[in-house]
Write a protein that holds these residues in place. Structure first.
Motif, short mmCIF file in Angstrom:
data_model
loop_
_atom_site.label_atom_id
_atom_site.label_comp_id
_atom_site.label_asym_id
_atom_site.label_seq_id
_atom_site.Cartn_x
_atom_site.Cartn_y
_atom_site.Cartn_z
N ASN A 99 2.94 -6.40 -7.61
CA ASN A 99 2.37 -6.36 -6.27
C ASN A 99 3.22 -5.50 -5.34
OD1 ASN A 99 4.13 -7.98 -4.25
ND2 ASN A 99 4.01 -9.38 -6.00
N ILE A 100 2.56 -4.97 -4.33
CA ILE A 100 3.23 -4.29 -3.22
C ILE A 100 2.89 -5.08 -1.96
CG2 ILE A 100 3.39 -2.18 -1.86
CD1 ILE A 100 2.49 -0.61 -4.29
N ALA A 101 3.89 -5.53 -1.24
CA ALA A 101 3.63 -6.21 0.02
C ALA A 101 3.10 -5.19 1.03
CB ALA A 101 4.91 -6.85 0.55
N THR A 102 1.91 -5.44 1.56
CA THR A 102 1.27 -4.51 2.50
C THR A 102 0.82 -5.26 3.76
OG1 THR A 102 -0.76 -4.74 1.16
CG2 THR A 102 0.55 -2.74 0.86
N PRO A 103 1.76 -5.85 4.51
CA PRO A 103 1.41 -6.58 5.73
C PRO A 103 0.94 -5.65 6.84
CG PRO A 103 3.78 -6.37 5.54
CD PRO A 103 3.20 -5.83 4.26
N GLY A 104 0.44 -6.24 7.89
CA GLY A 104 -0.06 -5.50 9.04
C GLY A 104 -1.38 -6.10 9.50
N HIS A 105 -2.33 -6.20 8.58
CA HIS A 105 -3.57 -6.93 8.86
C HIS A 105 -3.24 -8.41 9.01
CE1 HIS A 105 -7.74 -8.11 8.73
NE2 HIS A 105 -7.63 -8.68 7.54
N THR A 106 -2.52 -8.95 8.05
CA THR A 106 -1.90 -10.28 8.14
C THR A 106 -0.49 -10.14 7.58
OG1 THR A 106 -2.28 -11.28 5.95
CG2 THR A 106 -4.19 -11.17 7.45
N PRO A 107 0.39 -11.12 7.83
CA PRO A 107 1.75 -11.01 7.28
C PRO A 107 1.83 -11.29 5.79
CG PRO A 107 1.50 -13.05 8.50
CD PRO A 107 0.24 -12.25 8.74
N ALA A 108 0.73 -11.79 5.19
CA ALA A 108 0.75 -12.18 3.78
C ALA A 108 -0.12 -11.29 2.91
CB ALA A 108 0.32 -13.64 3.64
N CYS A 109 -0.40 -10.08 3.34
CA CYS A 109 -1.24 -9.18 2.55
C CYS A 109 -0.46 -8.60 1.37
CB CYS A 109 -1.76 -8.02 3.41
SG CYS A 109 -3.01 -8.50 4.61
N LEU A 110 -1.09 -8.60 0.20
CA LEU A 110 -0.55 -7.97 -1.00
C LEU A 110 -1.55 -6.97 -1.53
CD1 LEU A 110 0.95 -10.83 -3.24
CD2 LEU A 110 2.19 -9.24 -1.77
N SER A 111 -1.04 -5.88 -2.12
CA SER A 111 -1.86 -4.99 -2.93
C SER A 111 -1.38 -5.15 -4.37
CB SER A 111 -1.71 -3.54 -2.48
OG SER A 111 -2.24 -3.36 -1.17
N TYR A 112 -2.33 -5.21 -5.31
CA TYR A 112 -2.00 -5.42 -6.71
C TYR A 112 -2.15 -4.11 -7.48
CZ TYR A 112 -2.38 -10.37 -5.58
OH TYR A 112 -2.23 -11.62 -5.01
N VAL A 113 -1.07 -3.64 -8.08
CA VAL A 113 -1.09 -2.45 -8.91
C VAL A 113 -1.24 -2.90 -10.35
CG1 VAL A 113 0.13 -0.36 -9.62
CG2 VAL A 113 0.39 -1.23 -7.28
N ILE A 114 -2.34 -2.50 -10.98
CA ILE A 114 -2.64 -2.90 -12.35
C ILE A 114 -2.97 -1.63 -13.13
CG2 ILE A 114 -4.05 -4.35 -13.86
CD1 ILE A 114 -4.74 -6.03 -11.35
#
Length: 288
Positions: free
Chosen positions: A141-156
């Motif tokens: 995962n890459i932590a991608t906050p901004g929209h919410t503090p708990a947003c993650l992007s998953y690299v698969i």
């Protein structure tokens, strides 16, 4: 050698949401990302129509669910994670920063934060940049906050699932006016995603079909994203001014009040009261 997972999308036009089944073609293990539970606000009733499409696809293709992943606590739809786990198994997971969302909205809904701390609804909470596997697929995962503090992007493999962080290049990025949101932080998150290979497939959580386009779309690329809304010449100050100005014109998502209290609890419904009925709470006149 870069891995190439199979990706099947499912679209809920009522909430403009894309859900995904991501498959390891070798082991037939899979992950479900950002599922949707149908919810009728007028009657406060749920159905599993969208989720059953995912169940059917997984069973029809003899897949085994390893993970049920959330990119963030959604404000525009209810998650079907608990239903999918009952039907298919798998671990429900999201960012360990969900505790920040739970703390913020527990105060707004006047809920007992101690209950979240002692009985966490999610099976697994990812640390930032944590690596995991879907069968033979290597993911992180890459932590991608901004929209919410708990947003993650998953690299698969050669794909990244960005939740609301990015939309299609002709539409833009996530809004940042929710509690603990930040346009400045979102800019940094997008720039972090841009460090991925240019040909990385980018799968989006929403598409709102902007004027001039006639077909919904869920897939872009890092290269395509870097040419548009936040490009290599865009400064943080320019983006923050634009994002804040645009957010000031947006109305609240229609389902935010029921969605947040369900989704921050891992998709679990409130416990029935003495009369056997479950109740949601509405913070009256809070979001003005």
């Amino acid at each position: 050698m870069t891995q190439h997972p199979l990706v099947q999308h499912f679209f809920d036009e009522q909430t403009n949401t894309f859900s995904y089944v991501v498959v390891d073609p070798i082991s037939r293990k899979c992950a479900v990302i950002d599922s949707v539970l149908d919810y009728d606000a007028a009657s406060a009733t749920t159905k599993t129509t969208n989720a059953d499409l995912i169940v059917h696809y997984i069973q029809e293709n003899s897949l085994s669910v390893a993970w049920i992943l959330e990119t963030h606590v959604h404000a525009d739809h209810l998650t079907a994670s608990q239903y999918l786990k009952e039907q298919l198994g798998g671990q429900i997971a999201m960012s360990q920063k969900i505790t920040l969302v739970q703390e913020t909205f527990s105060a707004i809904y006047n809920l007992d934060i101690k209950q979240f701390n002692s009985q966490q609804a999610f099976d697994h909470l990812f640390e930032d940049h944590e690596q995991f596997k879907i069968g033979e697929l290597i993911a992180y995962n890459i932590a991608t906050p901004g929209h919410t503090p708990a947003c993650l992007s998953y690299v698969i493999g050669d794909a990244v699932f960005v939740g609301d962080t990015l939309f299609m290049p002709d539409y833009g990025t996530a809004r940042c006016d929710f509690p603990k949101g930040s346009a400045s932080v979102l800019f940094d998150s997008v720039k972090m995603l841009y460090q991925l290979a240019k040909n990385t497939r980018v799968f989006l959580c929403h598409d709102y079909l902007p004027k001039g386009r006639h077909q919904y779309s869920c897939e872009s690329s890092i290269q395509a994203q870097r040419r548009t809304h936040i490009n290599d010449q865009t400064t943080k100050a320019e983006f923050v001014e634009m994002r804040n100005r645009r957010d000031a014109t947006l109305s609240m998502p229609k389902l935010i009040l029921p969605a947040i209290q369900i989704n921050m609890n891992g998709g679990r419904f409130p416990e029935p009261e003495e009369n056997g009925i479950r109740y949601l709470k509405i913070p009256f006149n809070y979001f003005k």
